[in-house]
Enzyme design. Sequence first.
Site, mmCIF file in Angstrom:
data_model
loop_
_atom_site.group_PDB
_atom_site.id
_atom_site.type_symbol
_atom_site.label_atom_id
_atom_site.label_comp_id
_atom_site.label_asym_id
_atom_site.label_seq_id
_atom_site.Cartn_x
_atom_site.Cartn_y
_atom_site.Cartn_z
ATOM 1 N N THR A 708 0.842 -1.195 0.000
ATOM 2 C CA THR A 708 0.000 0.000 0.000
ATOM 3 C C THR A 708 0.874 1.241 0.000
ATOM 4 O OG1 THR A 708 -0.080 0.360 2.405
ATOM 5 C CG2 THR A 708 -1.659 -1.224 1.460
ATOM 6 N N ASP A 709 0.259 2.381 -0.297
ATOM 7 C CA ASP A 709 0.930 3.646 -0.040
ATOM 8 C C ASP A 709 0.906 3.881 1.473
ATOM 9 O OD1 ASP A 709 2.183 6.081 -0.373
ATOM 10 O OD2 ASP A 709 0.803 6.800 -1.915
ATOM 11 N N TRP A 710 1.686 4.854 1.912
ATOM 12 C CA TRP A 710 1.909 5.046 3.349
ATOM 13 C C TRP A 710 0.631 5.495 4.067
ATOM 14 C CZ3 TRP A 710 5.274 2.762 1.061
ATOM 15 C CH2 TRP A 710 6.556 2.522 1.540
#
Length: 791
Positions: A708-710
Amino acid sequence: MKGEALEELKPICRRAAADSAVLLRNYNDFLPLKADDKIALFGRAAYEYIMCGTGSGGNVNVRSHASVADGLRENGQKGIDEKIEKIYADWIGEHPFDKGTDGKFASEPRVQLEKRLDEEDIVKADKRNDKALIFIGRRAGEEKEVLDAPGSYRLTAEEKRLIGLVTGVFAHVGIVFNTSHIMDLSWTDEAWCHDRIDALLYAWTGGSEGGNGLADVLTGAVTPSGHLADTVSGRISDNIADKNFGDEKENFYEEDIYVGYRYFETFNPKAVLYPFGFGLSYTDFALEGLKVEEKDGLRVSGTVKNTGNYRGAQVFQVYFSAPKGKLGRPERELIGFKKTGVLEPGEEEKVEVVIQEAQMAAFDDSGITGHKDCFVLEAGVYRFFAGFDVRSAREACLSGRKKKFEITETKAVKTCEEAMAPTEKFIRLKATENGPAYENVPVSTVDLEKRIEDRLPKPLKKSETACSFTDVLSGKATAEAFVAGLEDKVLMSLVRGEGTDSPFVTPGTASAFGGLTRKLREAGMPAVCCADGPSGIHMKKGLYATQIPSATSLACTWDPELITELYKGIGKEMDENNIEVLLGPGMNIHRHPLCGRNFEYFSEDPYLTGKMAAACVKGVAESGHEAVIKHFCANSQEVGRFYENNVISARALREIYLKGFETAIREGGAKSVMTSYNMVNGHHTSAYYDLTETILRRDWGFTGMVMTDWWARLNDVVKGGFEHDLTDVRSMVRAQNDIYMCVDSGTAETNERGDNLEKSLEEGKLTRAELEQCALHIVNFIKGVLSHEKN
């Protein structure tokens, strides 16, 4: 030796910055500057070069960077007006470069404060000089959208005043745009501007060597060979996506496949100031012997000849035009390109682009052709065009008796599963033989819950003897045997990444994953270090790296081989700093000019995007490391970026927003993908089964790792909806997204954020086999990274 890569990277960064510059106008041979030209440099950016945009894809901690003025002197330009330079230097000393609020992410302003020159100083400068160059600086980026306002997309009042005063007295004026994004150029097409401004040059943001690279172009040490990776239109409202852009909650992609030049060349050509692929040179080129041959595909070829007086390179661009048919097709679509070497005056080079029929197929998401959810070639004549931009490219005909390429019967070239169709009803634009029309977008008929249940993975068979990750590396055990032997809690820790303060990796980098627990480290699994990003390595603890040109800059080179060499150099810096994984390239489509992160991404065109991203991935891999392609997918705006829903047809997804990612995987060999923050068709991409499993793994055959993105938001893997949860990691795992990035407190083992993995296992809402599959993807990825480094 520490720092060696920094020095090695300088020449190639400088070349990339120079080769990305796009010359839009050059009346009266204003450029290149002559060695004895006396020139006045106006604008702060002449003395403080803008290296990049903002955010995680932006500022890198660099040792030094050159200004354009310094670069010009290095190139032997002795006639720089010192009085004007001193006025700026004294003023800048009192008004230092605004780097934003200390510690606040992406807080740098879009425009720096500009010196208000006295009119008298400009008048006196005119009497001392032959030419004037005005520099306009801009930046945008993560959490900082481009605004349709002065100081962002538009000129400030001070810049307008400066341009007015300088053009009022100087006979010869050029303007350089040192900007992370396209700006309003409507005023450049007004009569006064044609009369009083000789040269216009997009220099973009070229990184720490950008000032030197730009100076190389201005002095003629390098002849500009950059070509636009986006269309420049007269007004923001000319962009078809404008009415469906920027809503914080939901945006309907009614333009469908007609993004950028696909829209303008089909429906609104008069709105274009500078067409896609456009770029001037100091020299002239002719394209001769243009033809198409049927031999192991379709071969479009010709000879590019330098007919001018300067050495230079040119980009041979090939487009095709499909019959409108039942689906509707754009007027032209890029299908290949080739950049020549640097040609001396009178020198020529044969160029060729090979096309396979399947490349011209369109996706039928409605079944109107009789082939639902298939890539289809409709019956009719397919035409080919070649040249140096989309607008001026001329038709290339088949050699021999057969002058046209015709498909006599509609055929499906690839059958796909229905996936990612919207559930909301809306309309989309369509090109027909009678002009523009709108039609209803096909909606989903998939029972997603049943699809997931029917395809749940089977548990791995546990080995009778215990094995370690070290055994996996040595070949004594399989990754499956190692994962099968892990306890549930270890599996859960493996699908969590740790943030910038992880003690196991290089300080100040973005994250760590893998061997973050004692048991995994005892088994021989190391922690793997990830670092941003697309424009160079981010390290926040005082460590230095090279700021490379932005992705938009690199796309304007149209030179994948150059980009591969550049990213090989980034790989050497990764070596020096014990970084295994680069979080880049970014490769979302430039759907709208006001997207703040466009500088991190390449182009409005999926073909060019895919080729450039593949080149980046290859370069990092050749250095022994891995790149993460991002943000998967349709990360088209920063407004509402954590929550907004993009409603897109399956056709537009397949042909525009996913196509570049597919190319980066199939041709570039990408082994890791990062999902985006936004939702697509009601699902957060971080928990969208049909994105990360049905299309990515099953359709494309991807065997790598997804993250995932952060601090990504999540929603229910089946229902989707406008619930944005940080803890529903069960939905992420069920979607076969492998790692949640990242825990912001505690560790991957302690689960202080309190995600729902353990509870979901206990309640039977998640199977151990699903966790095992995610873990297996991670283990195999780490094995591959370590094998890469060893080789």
